[in-house]
Motif scaffolding. Structure first.
Motif, PDB file in Angstrom:
ATOM      1  N   ALA A  24       0.845  -1.201   0.000  1.00  0.00           N
ATOM      2  CA  ALA A  24       0.000   0.000   0.000  1.00  0.00           C
ATOM      3  C   ALA A  24       0.872   1.240   0.000  1.00  0.00           C
ATOM      4  CB  ALA A  24      -0.912  -0.003   1.228  1.00  0.00           C
ATOM      5  N   LEU A  28       1.157   3.746  -3.347  1.00  0.00           N
ATOM      6  CA  LEU A  28       0.558   5.064  -3.186  1.00  0.00           C
ATOM      7  C   LEU A  28       1.564   6.130  -2.795  1.00  0.00           C
ATOM      8  CD1 LEU A  28      -2.562   3.781  -1.229  1.00  0.00           C
ATOM      9  CD2 LEU A  28      -2.558   4.617  -3.580  1.00  0.00           C
ATOM     10  N   SER A  31       1.621   9.575  -4.277  1.00  0.00           N
ATOM     11  CA  SER A  31       0.570  10.516  -3.883  1.00  0.00           C
ATOM     12  C   SER A  31       0.951  11.266  -2.621  1.00  0.00           C
ATOM     13  CB  SER A  31      -0.745   9.752  -3.639  1.00  0.00           C
ATOM     14  OG  SER A  31      -1.152   9.088  -4.813  1.00  0.00           O
ATOM     15  N   ASP A  41      -2.895  11.828   2.942  1.00  0.00           N
ATOM     16  CA  ASP A  41      -2.856  10.408   2.634  1.00  0.00           C
ATOM     17  C   ASP A  41      -4.256   9.829   2.454  1.00  0.00           C
ATOM     18  OD1 ASP A  41      -3.344  10.928   5.263  1.00  0.00           O
ATOM     19  OD2 ASP A  41      -1.897   9.490   6.072  1.00  0.00           O
ATOM     20  N   LEU A  45      -6.657   8.846  -1.704  1.00  0.00           N
ATOM     21  CA  LEU A  45      -7.496   7.716  -2.100  1.00  0.00           C
ATOM     22  C   LEU A  45      -8.737   8.155  -2.872  1.00  0.00           C
ATOM     23  CD1 LEU A  45      -7.308   5.669   1.214  1.00  0.00           C
ATOM     24  CD2 LEU A  45      -6.216   5.097  -0.950  1.00  0.00           C
ATOM     25  N   LYS A  46      -8.905   9.472  -3.022  1.00  0.00           N
ATOM     26  CA  LYS A  46      -9.988  10.073  -3.790  1.00  0.00           C
ATOM     27  C   LYS A  46     -11.387   9.740  -3.235  1.00  0.00           C
ATOM     28  CE  LYS A  46      -7.005  11.693  -6.745  1.00  0.00           C
ATOM     29  NZ  LYS A  46      -6.638  13.118  -6.704  1.00  0.00           N
ATOM     30  N   ILE A 251     -13.417   0.172  -2.131  1.00  0.00           N
ATOM     31  CA  ILE A 251     -11.955   0.234  -2.094  1.00  0.00           C
ATOM     32  C   ILE A 251     -11.394  -1.149  -1.764  1.00  0.00           C
ATOM     33  CG2 ILE A 251     -11.994   2.675  -1.454  1.00  0.00           C
ATOM     34  CD1 ILE A 251     -11.169   1.868   1.376  1.00  0.00           C
ATOM     35  N   GLU A 255      -6.104  -0.681   0.014  1.00  0.00           N
ATOM     36  CA  GLU A 255      -6.495   0.698   0.311  1.00  0.00           C
ATOM     37  C   GLU A 255      -7.113   0.810   1.701  1.00  0.00           C
ATOM     38  OE1 GLU A 255      -7.737   2.696  -3.884  1.00  0.00           O
ATOM     39  OE2 GLU A 255      -8.867   0.891  -3.306  1.00  0.00           O
ATOM     40  N   THR A 256      -7.829  -0.224   2.104  1.00  0.00           N
ATOM     41  CA  THR A 256      -8.422  -0.220   3.445  1.00  0.00           C
ATOM     42  C   THR A 256      -7.336  -0.179   4.513  1.00  0.00           C
ATOM     43  OG1 THR A 256     -10.350  -1.454   2.659  1.00  0.00           O
ATOM     44  CG2 THR A 256      -9.936  -1.464   5.032  1.00  0.00           C
ATOM     45  N   HIS A 258      -4.384   0.988   4.107  1.00  0.00           N
ATOM     46  CA  HIS A 258      -3.768   2.308   4.049  1.00  0.00           C
ATOM     47  C   HIS A 258      -4.619   3.336   4.796  1.00  0.00           C
ATOM     48  CE1 HIS A 258      -1.669   5.827   2.809  1.00  0.00           C
ATOM     49  NE2 HIS A 258      -2.793   6.323   2.317  1.00  0.00           N
ATOM     50  N   LEU A 259      -5.937   3.219   4.659  1.00  0.00           N
ATOM     51  CA  LEU A 259      -6.829   4.146   5.341  1.00  0.00           C
ATOM     52  C   LEU A 259      -6.644   4.055   6.858  1.00  0.00           C
ATOM     53  CD1 LEU A 259      -9.109   6.144   4.541  1.00  0.00           C
ATOM     54  CD2 LEU A 259     -10.731   4.280   4.920  1.00  0.00           C
TER      55      LEU A 259
END
Length: 867
Positions: A24, A28, A31, A41, A45-46, A251, A255-256, A258-259
């Motif tokens: 992750a 990313l 970004s 951050d 993930l938009k 997602i 991505e989860t 990363h969140l």
């Protein structure tokens, strides 16, 4: 479904998670190279929406993904560390409608902090919404998606999708979050597959989930069930939310992770300390109790006094603080008695004894208020034998009160006299003193009650003999076994069956007794006031109705087990039964709604029989066999003069059930003046005067109340205008009124009545955020032996502290419902309410009212009356 992982694979799982986390970061990283804010951050993930919830003040939450689309916080406070504090009653975040949130695939979640569930009755919600949709329209409920915490004393995570509860089975498998630490909860949906993540870990997933986007607002932190917001005994999230995020896509697991790795909130919401309590949802230090209003101090003392309210602190550990405070509380009339009870619980006799001189000064001070003197007397009574030397003073005061105000039956507002009687019963004296005490109590307490009882009954023989010997207290004491055994009532509806009704049966009056005859609908049980038809009944009715209404043949697809008639029986003393069917033997209706099978009956003082029922709120044509209404000349057109506003009949002759006249048409001069009626209860006073009360007005529910003039044969409405409650509240508590106006969702059945849209006058009404006030009679309306009318109503309301809670309203009337009084004797106007409208507020927690009610009822219950 949760998968149990064998120990040998745990290392592999941890390694996989670590690799995912690294990937992750790698995928990313570009970004984040230019990261300029703590939230870059997440934004990378938009998301279509991202509310950090970190403003620390104000009522607006900024959306970092779309600046113009802010959220609004309602009644929710901020802590000093800039975290939202959900802790009181009617609190939530409201997110306006946005098409971007209604995509066919999505992800939504937040960091969640929930305080530990406490002991007591009010321990949290059965369905606290972390975040979910809340459609405005009734027919769209439940909303398409909700992420909930469910279960009493649990933090189980539930997904509701298209109205289906526990859509993923996460509740069934026990998926929970931890209390008093930040937990990240995220739900994703794509192509019929739902996935639930906690702290970045996939904990539950399922395919074949139904979901249909629907334009609606989102709410977060609210307490809700599918058809109402803030149900009874509800609380909000009781914690905090951060970093609420929406995506218009599902997602990935990478991505989860990363969140979650973007950062667990550092600020810790407040949790209750050992030297604190929570009042109206707010945290109060015990050392600061004296800074509260007397009313709130009293409530705070009661929290510590009664364990069911959930205070978890230790009286022993806080003894030094509380002893000093309670000694001061003994000096204030409103807090005095409850302070004494708490000192008794703490086994602190010394502080109570030290207050004795001051208590005596207050008791003998004739310029002090009756309430002040009464609470001093009740506090003195807690001393028991240590107050023995005050008995002569108390006897003299009671004797003077009888001379001044006369002798009469127990009355709730006679706080001073009731306190004196209570103290004289509690304080043990010498043999000589006790003889004097019983003699005076025989005059002030026993004799008036005995005069109101029927001494001609055979079971009263022993009591009657003691009265003849002028042993009034002995006679009263002998009553206890008699009243218990025979279930005698102090407060009554003067009908054997109505007095004996249990809680469920109080929804309707399905039975009545008049001149030794019994009148009974169906089984004589609420919701069972009708009887299923037979095949012969069906064929006969169908033959009659199908000629002009061929659709009758298809009605209920011919399922006779769902078809009923309202059979009214007149039962003679010898057991002979006469039966008649309301509307005739072919007036057949559906039983799919239990309320349509519920009927009520009464006999007025001239012997005419009254019957209502067959409706849930307003009569519904669809619930009756086609042709049934028409056979009575009724119209389904609500504008027609033949439209039935109430299914209401009155017998054509006294005490004769063979013929009835239908009175319930829209323009009938003898109809009940009501737009709708549910849970209709007939009651009668000691003189046979007839009253009716029940739920009124679809969508803005309240109690309605009517009196019947048996001579003119017409009903009168005794209620008041609901708009008057807001007129009063605007003057007394404009901030409360403004809080009602602030929310976009308040218009959903929690409508504010206006002078232009009054509806029917009301006996009681409370504004609350949802429409549903569970109006059924518990005690309802009763009469004492002097024919005083008492009203006791349970209601759900949004009170002056902005809490949605269950409240009890209490009032009495000495003139048949024209003027009402609170328990303290002050006048209260209709409609009765728990809202902050001083002229109408009948909440027993205001002032001394609950103390006076308890004092009065305990003296009544001491005699053994069923209460």
């Amino acid at each position: 479904m949760r998968i149990t992982i064998l120990p040998s694979y745990k290392i592999m799982l941890k390694l996989t998670q670590a690799i995912l986390s690294i990937w992750a970061t790698v995928l990313l990283s570009s970004s984040f190279a230019e990261a300029k804010t703590p939230y870059s951050d997440v934004l990378a993930l938009k998301p279509v929406a991202f509310w950090p919830c970190d403003e620390g003040s104000g009522t607006q939450l900024r959306n970092l993904a779309e600046a113009a689309h802010r959220a609004k916080i309602f009644n929710t406070t901020w802590e000093t560390n800039k975290t939202l504090c959900f802790s009181a009653g009617f609190e939530f975040i409201e997110i306006p409608e946005n098409p971007a949130y209604m995509s066919k695939e999505f992800s939504l979640g937040a960091w969640v902090f929930v305080r530990k569930q406490r002991a007591g009755n009010h321990v949290g919600s059965r369905a606290t919404q972390i975040i979910g949709t809340w459609p405005r329209d009734w027919k769209d409920r439940p909303g398409p998606i909700s992420l909930l915490l469910t279960g009493e004393r649990k933090l189980t995570v539930e997904i509701v999708s298209n109205g289906k509860k526990d859509a993923l089975g996460s509740v069934a498998t026990g998926i929970q979050i931890k209390a008093e630490t930040w937990q990240h909860v995220l739900y994703t949906f794509k192509g019929g597959e739902g996935k639930l993540f906690i702290n970045g870990e996939l904990v539950s997933s399922k395919k074949g989930i139904d979901y249909t986007p629907l334009q609606s607002i989102y709410m977060a932190g609210s307490d809700s069930r599918w058809w109402r917001l803030y149900p009874p005994r509800a609380e909000p999230l009781d914690g905090s939310l951060r970093d609420i995020v929406f995506f218009d896509r599902a997602i990935s697991e990478v991505e989860t992770l990363h969140l979650v790795n973007a950062g667990k909130p550092l600020a810790q919401p407040h949790v209750i300390a050992g030297d604190e309590l929570r009042l109206h949802g707010r945290f109060i230090k015990l050392k600061d109790l004296n800074k509260l209003s007397q009313q709130d101090q009293r409530l705070a003392i009661q929290l510590m006094l009664l364990s069911r309210y959930g205070w978890t602190g230790s009286l022993e550990a806080n003894a030094n603080i509380l002893q000093t405070y309670l000694a001061q509380a003994l000096q204030q009339s409103l807090t005095r008695y409850d302070a004494a009870l708490l000192l008794q619980k703490m086994q602190d006799r010394q502080t109570l004894v030290a207050a004795k001189p001051q208590l005596l000064n207050t008791i003998t001070n004739k310029s002090a208020s009756a309430a002040d003197r009464a609470t001093a007397i009740l506090t003195l009574a807690q001393l028991g034998t240590e107050a023995q030397d005050t008995l002569e003073i108390l006897l003299e005061l009671l004797s003077q009160d009888i001379t001044t105000h006369g002798n009469h039956i127990l009355r709730v507002e006679d706080a001073f006299r009731n306190a004196l009687i209570t103290a004289l019963l509690a304080i043990k004296g010498t043999t000589a003193t006790d003889t004097k005490v019983r003699a005076l109590l025989g005059t002030a307490y026993a004799k008036p009650i005995l005069n109101g009882m029927d001494m001609e009954k055979p079971y009263m023989e022993n009591v009657r003999n003691l009265i003849l010997e002028h042993k009034f207290m002995d006679a009263l004491d002998a009553c206890k076994a008699v009243t218990n055994k025979n279930e005698l009532f102090f407060l009554s509806q003067f009908d054997a069956y109505r007095d004996q009704r249990d809680y469920v049966n109080r929804a309707y009056t399905t039975m009545a007794k008049h001149k030794s005859y019994t009148y009974k609908f169906g089984e004589g049980i609420a919701f069972m006031g009708a009887t299923r038809i037979t095949n012969d009944d069906y064929e006969r009715a169908l033959t009659k109705h199908v000629k002009n209404h061929p659709e009758a043949k298809a009605w209920l697809t011919g399922k006779m087990n769902m078809m009923f008639r309202a059979d009214l029986k007149k039962i003679a003393p010898d057991g002979k039964v006469q039966t008649v069917y309301m509307g005739g033997e072919n007036f057949i209706f559906s039983g799919r709604d239990a309320k349509v099978t519920a009927w009520s009956v009464a006999v007025d003082k001239h012997g005419y029989i009254h019957a209502i029922g067959g409706q849930h709120n307003a009569p519904s044509y669809a619930e009756f066999m086609p042709g049934a209404w028409e056979s009575l000349g009724l119209s389904k057109d609500k504008q027609s003069k033949n439209y039935p506003t109430v299914l209401y009949w009155v017998s054509k002759r006294p005490e004769d059930i063979t013929e009835f006249e239908f009175i319930g048409k829209l323009e009938h001069p003898r109809n009940i003046p009501v737009a709708s009626m549910n849970y209709g209860n007939f009651i009668q006073d000691k003189n046979g005067e007839l009253y009716l009360y029940g739920r009124n007005d679809v969508g803005i529910q309240n109690w309605s109340f009517y009196s019947y003039d048996a001579d003119t044969r017409k009903w009168s409405n005794l209620g008041g205008a609901r708009a008057d409650i807001f007129t009063s509240a605007r003057k007394a508590n404009p901030e409360w009124v403004q809080s009602v106006k602030q929310s976009n969702i308040y218009g959903y059945r929690g409508t504010m009545p206006s002078e232009q849209n009054q509806g029917n006058p009301s006996l009681s009404w409370d504004w609350q955020p949802n429409f549903y006030n569970y109006i059924r009679s518990t005690r309802g309306i009763q009469f004492d032996p002097e024919n005083r009318m008492y009203i006791q109503i349970r209601t759900y309301a949004y009170d002056s502290n902005k809490r949605v809670r269950e409240a009890k309203l209490f009032a009495y009337s000495d003139d048949g419902g024209k003027i009402f009084h609170r328990a303290d004797g002050t006048i209260v106007k209709l409609p009765l309410t728990c809202n902050p409208a001083p002229e109408h507020n009948a909440d027993i927690l205001k002032g001394y009212n609950d103390t006076w009610i308890k004092l009065w009822t305990e003296l009544i219950k001491r005699i053994g009356f069923t209460f």
